[in-house]
Each structure stands twice: as structure tokens, then as C-alpha cells.
Design an enzyme around this catalytic site. Structure first.
Site, PDB file in Angstrom:
ATOM      1  N   TYR A 195       1.006  -1.124  -0.063  1.00 22.06           N
ATOM      2  CA  TYR A 195       0.045   0.143  -0.135  1.00 22.06           C
ATOM      3  C   TYR A 195       0.741   1.192  -0.185  1.00 22.06           C
ATOM      4  CZ  TYR A 195      -3.888  -3.443   1.145  1.00 22.06           C
ATOM      5  OH  TYR A 195      -5.207  -4.017   1.101  1.00 22.06           O
ATOM      6  N   ASN A 208     -12.149   0.405  -5.564  1.00 19.43           N
ATOM      7  CA  ASN A 208     -12.058  -0.298  -7.563  1.00 19.43           C
ATOM      8  C   ASN A 208     -13.573  -0.502  -7.689  1.00 19.43           C
ATOM      9  OD1 ASN A 208     -11.472  -0.965  -9.283  1.00 19.43           O
ATOM     10  ND2 ASN A 208      -9.950  -2.555  -8.922  1.00 19.43           N
ATOM     11  N   CYS A 247      -6.503  -4.748  -7.372  1.00 17.70           N
ATOM     12  CA  CYS A 247      -6.251  -4.542  -6.477  1.00 17.70           C
ATOM     13  C   CYS A 247      -6.217  -5.812  -5.787  1.00 17.70           C
ATOM     14  CB  CYS A 247      -7.786  -3.147  -5.551  1.00 17.70           C
ATOM     15  SG  CYS A 247      -8.920  -4.905  -6.348  1.00 17.70           S
ATOM     16  N   HIS A 248      -6.133  -7.205  -5.842  1.00 15.38           N
ATOM     17  CA  HIS A 248      -5.782  -7.880  -4.926  1.00 15.38           C
ATOM     18  C   HIS A 248      -3.900  -8.517  -5.007  1.00 15.38           C
ATOM     19  CE1 HIS A 248      -6.070  -9.287  -9.578  1.00 15.38           C
ATOM     20  NE2 HIS A 248      -4.828  -9.878  -9.469  1.00 15.38           N
ATOM     21  N   GLU A 295      -2.516 -16.454  -9.960  1.00 17.60           N
ATOM     22  CA  GLU A 295      -0.959 -15.814 -10.406  1.00 17.60           C
ATOM     23  C   GLU A 295       0.612 -16.469  -9.983  1.00 17.60           C
ATOM     24  OE1 GLU A 295      -1.553 -11.459 -10.479  1.00 17.60           O
ATOM     25  OE2 GLU A 295      -3.804 -12.277 -11.032  1.00 17.60           O
TER      26      GLU A 295
END
Length: 189
Positions: free
Chosen positions: A123, A146, A154-155, A181
């Protein structure tokens, strides 16, 4: 990612077409305007779907139209399916940023353009990238606002100590996206 902001069509009205699609993390509501994908909503069954559509109608000044066969939704549906199949790492969708502005838009655009598939950012690091060091909490607020999760990832924003941080779709959803991912190990069950 293209970032159109136009939402006017159908005789000058601003409106969105929407559908709900299945995904590896449950039903997603997808909504698009003439300008591009405007909204992605997690867990889009019943009440969640209805509340999201109500907020979208209020923001655009016109009721969204259910249109599962919509041409404007075809590419978002295709790209999200490819993402969940592990075949797509970079979304190339037109995005309509109407639902977010100011600092939130600045942070989300940086996130979309600067944090690739398989990477994470803190962040505070994201705050520094947009020239606002010390604004980590404000970045967290932007992540919560978002309107385009997954596509604007945003993950991929985590705490500096390695913790997952918060997530509007729930922490289990965040874990599953990060596992997809390759950032986190796949769950055993």
C-alpha cells in the site's frame, strides 16, 4: 488497457449493459457502457447483484440493461475466462472510469499499468508511486472503491509485512486470485 470515459449512447442516454458470468471465484457481474467496462462485482447473486445495479443506475442516471449477448460485454467475458484459465496475463479492455475520480482514479490507473500479473505491491509503495508517500491508508480506501477488480488488480496490493491486507471480495477470493497468478501456493483443497 484503454481508458475511455465516454458513457453516452442510445439517443444521448448514459447507460450500461450487464450480465452475470461464472468464474473460478464465483459469479461476477460485468457491466459495460459505450466507453468500455465500467463495473465488475464479486459474489453477484441476488441481493449483491441488485444493490450493485442500483448503485450503477444512480451513478449513470439510467437503469442498466441486462444483455448477456451484448457485443460490448463479449470481449470482457472472453478475457476474464482466459484469465481464469491461466491463459491471459494482461487485460486489453477499454475501461470506463466514470465511477471513480481524483486520487482514487490516479492510484487505480497506476495499479493497472504498473503492477503486472504475478507481482504484488505494498500500500505504501503504491502511495509513493503516485507521489503521495505516507498515504498508505488512502491507497487502501482507493482499493476498496475499485469498481473494476481483477481487471484493475487490487488483489495485488498487500501489506508491507507480507500480510494480505483487506479485500472487497473477501480474503479467500484474494488468496485464490494470488494463487492463480503464482504469488501464493495453490490451496490443498
Amino acid at each position: 488497457m484503454n481508458t475511455h470515459a465516454q458513457t453516452t449512447d442510445r439517443a444521448g442516454e448514459r447507460y450500461a449493459e450487464w450480465t452475470v458470468v461464472g468464474s473460478g471465484i464465483g459469479p461476477l457481474l460485468l457491466a459495460a457502457t459505450a466507453g468500455g467496462l465500467i463495473h465488475v462485482v464479486f459474489h453477484a447473486d441476488g441481493l449483491v447483484r441488485d444493490k450493485a445495479l442500483g448503485r450503477l443506475a444512480a451513478a449513470l442516471g439510467a437503469d442498466p440493461v441486462e444483455a448477456p449477448g451484448s457485443a460490448r460485454l463479449a470481449e470482457p467475458i472472453r478475457q476474464l475466462a482466459a484469465y481464469f484459465a491461466g491463459e491471459l496475463h494482461d487485460f486489453t479492455l477499454d475501461l470506463d472510469w466514470t465511477l471513480v475520480s481524483g486520487f482514487h482514479r490516479q492510484v487505480l490507473r497506476e495499479l493497472a499499468q504498473g503492477v503486472p500479473y504475478g507481482a504484488v505491491v505494498g500500500y505504501g509503495d503504491l502511495a509513493e508511486r503516485v507521489g503521495q508517500p505516507g498515504a498508505a491508508q488512502a491507497v487502501g480506501t482507493a482499493m476498496g472503491a475499485n469498481p473494476l477488480p481483477i481487471v484493475v488488480p487490487c488483489h495485488r496490493v498487500v501489506e508491507s509485512d507480507g500480510g494480505l491486507g483487506g479485500f472487497g471480495g473477501g480474503l479467500e477470493t484474494k488468496r485464490r486470485l494470488l494463487a492463480l497468478e503464482g504469488v501464493l501456493p495453490q490451496p490443498l483443497f
